[in-house]
Write a protein that holds these residues in place. Structure first.
Motif, PDB file in Angstrom:
ATOM      1  N   UNK A  42      38.995  68.714 -78.994  1.00 22.24           N
ATOM      2  CA  UNK A  42      38.314  68.062 -80.096  1.00 22.24           C
ATOM      3  C   UNK A  42      36.958  67.521 -79.657  1.00 22.24           C
ATOM      4  N   UNK A  43      36.943  66.859 -78.497  1.00 25.48           N
ATOM      5  CA  UNK A  43      35.698  66.246 -78.017  1.00 25.48           C
ATOM      6  C   UNK A  43      34.647  67.269 -77.608  1.00 25.48           C
ATOM      7  N   UNK A  44      35.055  68.474 -77.239  1.00 22.33           N
ATOM      8  CA  UNK A  44      34.101  69.500 -76.794  1.00 22.33           C
ATOM      9  C   UNK A  44      33.920  70.598 -77.842  1.00 22.33           C
ATOM     10  N   UNK A  45      34.317  70.313 -79.062  1.00 21.46           N
ATOM     11  CA  UNK A  45      34.150  71.267 -80.174  1.00 21.46           C
ATOM     12  C   UNK A  45      34.810  72.612 -79.892  1.00 21.46           C
ATOM     13  N   UNK A  46      35.983  72.571 -79.239  1.00 24.01           N
ATOM     14  CA  UNK A  46      36.811  73.750 -78.959  1.00 24.01           C
ATOM     15  C   UNK A  46      36.084  74.823 -78.150  1.00 24.01           C
ATOM     16  N   UNK A  47      35.152  74.426 -77.304  1.00 24.89           N
ATOM     17  CA  UNK A  47      34.511  75.390 -76.408  1.00 24.89           C
ATOM     18  C   UNK A  47      35.505  75.739 -75.306  1.00 24.89           C
TER      19      UNK A  47
END
Length: 86
Positions: A42-47
């Motif tokens: 969530x915090x890394x925008x699903x990268x």
């Protein structure tokens, strides 16, 4: 005593799983690893390359649990005396 705690991972409580909004099908013995993985995603925008360590830990836990289930099923088959159907 410390040796025992390192062998058995801390399991997530029902409250932790509820607070993390884990779907029911993912609330298993590896949920304690899925919670930080989902938070990282969530915090890394699903990268996908950002949470590799967390993902690897979770997938390894799932694999180990699968191997345990297969071993248990083979043990039950042996005790039953039946052969595999396939």
């Amino acid at each position: 005593m410390a040796l025992e705690s390192s062998e058995t991972p801390r399991r997530a409580t029902r409250e932790e799983m509820r607070d993390a909004k884990l779907p029911l099908q993912y609330r298993d013995s590896c949920a304690h690893l899925l919670i930080p993985l989902n938070r990282c995603r969530f915090e890394t925008y699903y990268m996908p390359w950002k949470c590799e360590d967390e993902r690897h830990s979770y997938e390894k836990c799932q694999y180990v649990e699968f191997k345990k289930r297969v071993a248990k099923m083979n043990e039950l088959r042996e005790a039953k005396g039946g052969a595999r159907s396939n």
